[in-house]
Structures are given as structure tokens and as C-alpha cells.
Design a protein around this motif. Structure first.
Motif, PDB file in Angstrom:
ATOM      1  N   THR A 191     -11.003 -54.849  -6.766  1.00 13.80           N
ATOM      2  CA  THR A 191     -12.267 -55.234  -6.157  1.00 13.80           C
ATOM      3  C   THR A 191     -12.333 -54.719  -4.741  1.00 13.80           C
ATOM      4  OG1 THR A 191     -13.686 -57.071  -5.514  1.00 13.80           O
ATOM      5  CG2 THR A 191     -11.339 -57.474  -5.417  1.00 13.80           C
ATOM      6  N   GLY A 192     -13.487 -54.225  -4.335  1.00 16.03           N
ATOM      7  CA  GLY A 192     -13.694 -53.821  -2.950  1.00 16.03           C
ATOM      8  C   GLY A 192     -14.517 -54.881  -2.270  1.00 16.03           C
ATOM      9  N   CYS A 193     -13.958 -55.526  -1.251  1.00 13.28           N
ATOM     10  CA  CYS A 193     -14.658 -56.590  -0.552  1.00 13.28           C
ATOM     11  C   CYS A 193     -15.093 -56.088   0.797  1.00 13.28           C
ATOM     12  CB  CYS A 193     -13.750 -57.809  -0.375  1.00 13.28           C
ATOM     13  SG  CYS A 193     -13.186 -58.493  -1.932  1.00 13.28           S
ATOM     14  N   THR A 224       2.273 -53.390   0.585  1.00 10.06           N
ATOM     15  CA  THR A 224       1.822 -52.447  -0.439  1.00 10.06           C
ATOM     16  C   THR A 224       2.923 -52.144  -1.445  1.00 10.06           C
ATOM     17  OG1 THR A 224       0.288 -51.424   1.124  1.00 10.06           O
ATOM     18  CG2 THR A 224       0.871 -50.152  -0.824  1.00 10.06           C
ATOM     19  N   THR A 225       4.121 -51.935  -0.953  1.00 10.69           N
ATOM     20  CA  THR A 225       5.248 -51.647  -1.850  1.00 10.69           C
ATOM     21  C   THR A 225       5.500 -52.811  -2.803  1.00 10.69           C
ATOM     22  OG1 THR A 225       6.302 -50.204  -0.215  1.00 10.69           O
ATOM     23  CG2 THR A 225       7.711 -51.127  -1.942  1.00 10.69           C
ATOM     24  N   ASP A 244      -5.367 -50.619  -1.179  1.00  8.92           N
ATOM     25  CA  ASP A 244      -5.715 -49.511  -0.303  1.00  8.92           C
ATOM     26  C   ASP A 244      -5.832 -50.009   1.131  1.00  8.92           C
ATOM     27  OD1 ASP A 244      -5.846 -47.765  -2.447  1.00  8.92           O
ATOM     28  OD2 ASP A 244      -8.008 -48.018  -2.721  1.00  8.92           O
ATOM     29  N   PRO A 245      -5.565 -49.169   2.120  1.00  9.60           N
ATOM     30  CA  PRO A 245      -5.717 -49.596   3.516  1.00  9.60           C
ATOM     31  C   PRO A 245      -7.160 -50.014   3.790  1.00  9.60           C
ATOM     32  CG  PRO A 245      -4.496 -47.531   3.393  1.00  9.60           C
ATOM     33  CD  PRO A 245      -5.043 -47.790   2.022  1.00  9.60           C
ATOM     34  N   PRO A 246      -7.380 -51.086   4.550  1.00  9.11           N
ATOM     35  CA  PRO A 246      -8.748 -51.497   4.899  1.00  9.11           C
ATOM     36  C   PRO A 246      -9.500 -50.355   5.577  1.00  9.11           C
ATOM     37  CG  PRO A 246      -7.181 -53.214   5.481  1.00  9.11           C
ATOM     38  CD  PRO A 246      -6.365 -52.013   5.107  1.00  9.11           C
ATOM     39  N   THR A 249     -13.941 -52.856   4.483  1.00 11.61           N
ATOM     40  CA  THR A 249     -13.743 -52.916   3.037  1.00 11.61           C
ATOM     41  C   THR A 249     -12.254 -52.857   2.733  1.00 11.61           C
ATOM     42  OG1 THR A 249     -15.850 -51.822   2.590  1.00 11.61           O
ATOM     43  CG2 THR A 249     -14.231 -51.841   0.819  1.00 11.61           C
ATOM     44  N   SER A 250     -11.760 -53.879   2.039  1.00  9.74           N
ATOM     45  CA  SER A 250     -10.371 -53.912   1.604  1.00  9.74           C
ATOM     46  C   SER A 250     -10.365 -53.883   0.082  1.00  9.74           C
ATOM     47  CB  SER A 250      -9.671 -55.184   2.112  1.00  9.74           C
ATOM     48  OG  SER A 250      -8.347 -55.236   1.661  1.00  9.74           O
TER      49      SER A 250
END
Length: 236
Positions: free
Chosen positions: A20-22, A159-160, A170-172, A181-182
Motif C-alpha cells: 500500500t502507498g500511503c 528494510t532487511t 520502499d524509502p519514503p 508517500t511510504s
């Protein structure tokens, strides 16, 4: 304005990835909104005793030591050993699926016995550590359930750990207008008392076209938690 979008990709550990992209303003935390409907999974095996999604293989807990909301080091494996543990990666400025998922879990915990409740850990790991300080995480989680554990730390370490259990992060990204967007996987990973996961829960907000809830609900978790605690059956 807020938005949430869902896309699917391969999840190495389970054959599925829900992302999801928030998008949120640089400082706001609004009421849940948007539509984070999960993809559906069709299984050809026997009916499951779980309402969550059983995995094709077990997942081990990631080797992860981060900072909790009191500023102390938190060894995820050591601190959660021997108890059912629900692990979720998200962030406090998320406008929809993160607060909805945490709220559903908090409500589910009120529906099970106090004895079972004492055997459940809920751990929320931020995907936006630059903004989610220990104090920020603590304030946000305390409003949902004071017992929830919030963790923050270096983004590459988070992330790992997430990718080791099939959760993509993914990086914000910061837009010119300041919205952030995160993009992160929205599955809740459920570890059993033997410290491996066999079940995940697909988070979502809103309704499916047929009117049923999109994603796991409080009832989903309330049904499964006693089974996760006692997979062979037996009273609490």
C-alpha cells in the motif's frame, strides 16, 4: 488530501505481496480513509482452521534489534520468545491502513480471555524512522493500545528485516507539495509460541464490491488468536 493504493507483486515467502502507498501531509494524522482492498487467495488444500492465510512454509523471526518507545534496545527474538506475536511494518502518519489494522488488533484483544491476552505480543515497526521517533511512536500507539510495542531505528536495518519475511518497503518519498508517500507491505505476520509464523493476515480498509470488509477484521484476529496460542486445541 490522502490516498491509498494497492498493488501486487511476488512474495518470496508466501507467494503473495500486498503493498500500500500511503500519502500524508508532512505533519498530519487524519482519520482512516481510502481503499486498500487486498488481493484474494484461492487455496486448493483442505479447509483451514484459521481465517488468516496459511503459508506454504514457515517463517522464522528476523534477527532484529531496534529502539523501543522508551529509548531502550529491543531484541525482537528475545523479547517475544514463547508467545504469539503479531508483527506489522507501517508508520504513524499513515492515513488509512496502518491505524485501521492496529485498531482492529486492539479490538480483537478485548474479545479474547485475559489469560489469552497475556500471551499475545503486538509489535509495530516503523517504515518511516526519520519522522517516527520513539516519542512519536509511543504517543501514537498508546492511543490505540498501551501494550503495543513500537520500534524504530536505521531504515536499512528495518528494510532487511522486513524483506526477510516477505514484506517490501520502499524509502519514503516527499512530493513537491510536502506530502510523503511510504510504500510498504501491509500483511500482519503471526508468530506462534514456537517462534515461527505459519499464518499472515492481509490488511485493508473499506469494502469489497460484494460489501464484505476488505482485508482482515477484528473478528478475524479474535477467532484465530486462541488457535495460534493453542494450535492443538484446549481451553484457555
Amino acid at each position: 488530501m490522502h490516498k491509498a493504493l494497492v498493488r501486487t507483486a511476488a512474495l518470496a515467502a508466501a507467494g503473495l505481496l500486498l503493498v500500500t502507498g500511503c500519502s500524508s501531509d508532512s505533519g498530519s494524522k487524519d482519520t482512516p480513509s481510502g481503499n486498500g482492498a487486498p488481493v484474494k487467495i484461492v487455496s486448493s488444500g483442505p479447509p483451514s482452521k484459521y481465517r488468516g492465510t496459511e503459508l506454504g512454509r514457515t517463517l522464522e523471526k528476523p534477527a532484529l534489534t531496534l529502539t523501543d518507545t522508551s529509548g531502550q534496545a529491543y531484541d525482537f527474538r528475545a523479547k517475544t520468545a514463547g508467545k504469539v506475536t503479531l508483527l506489522y511494518f507501517g508508520y504513524t502518519h499513515c492515513p488509512d491502513v496502518c491505524p485501521t489494522t492496529m485498531g482492529d488488533i486492539a479490538l480483537a484483544l478485548t474479545k479474547i480471555s485475559p489469560e489469552d491476552r497475556a500471551n499475545v505480543n503486538v509489535v509495530f515497526v516503523t517504515t518511516d524512522p526519520e519522522r517516527d521517533t520513539p516519542a512519536e511512536l509511543g504517543e501514537w500507539l498508546h492511543a490505540i493500545d498501551p501494550s503495543f510495542v513500537g520500534l524504530t531505528g536505521p531504515f536499512d536495518q528495518i528494510t532487511t528485516a522486513a524483506r526477510s519475511v516477505g514484506v517490501n518497503i520502499d524509502p519514503p518519498q516527499v512530493a513537491p507539495d510536502g506530502k510523503v508517500t511510504s510504500t510498504h507491505g501491509t500483511q500482519v505476520i503471526a508468530y506462534s509460541p514456537d517462534d515461527v509464523a505459519r499464518v499472515i493476515y492481509l490488511a485493508g480498509v473499506g469494502l469489497n464490491p460484494d460489501g464484505t470488509p476488505a482485508g482482515s477484521t477484528a473478528e478475524t484476529f479474535a477467532h484465530d488468536l486462541p488457535i495460534l496460542i493453542r494450535p492443538e486445541g484446549g481451553a484457555s
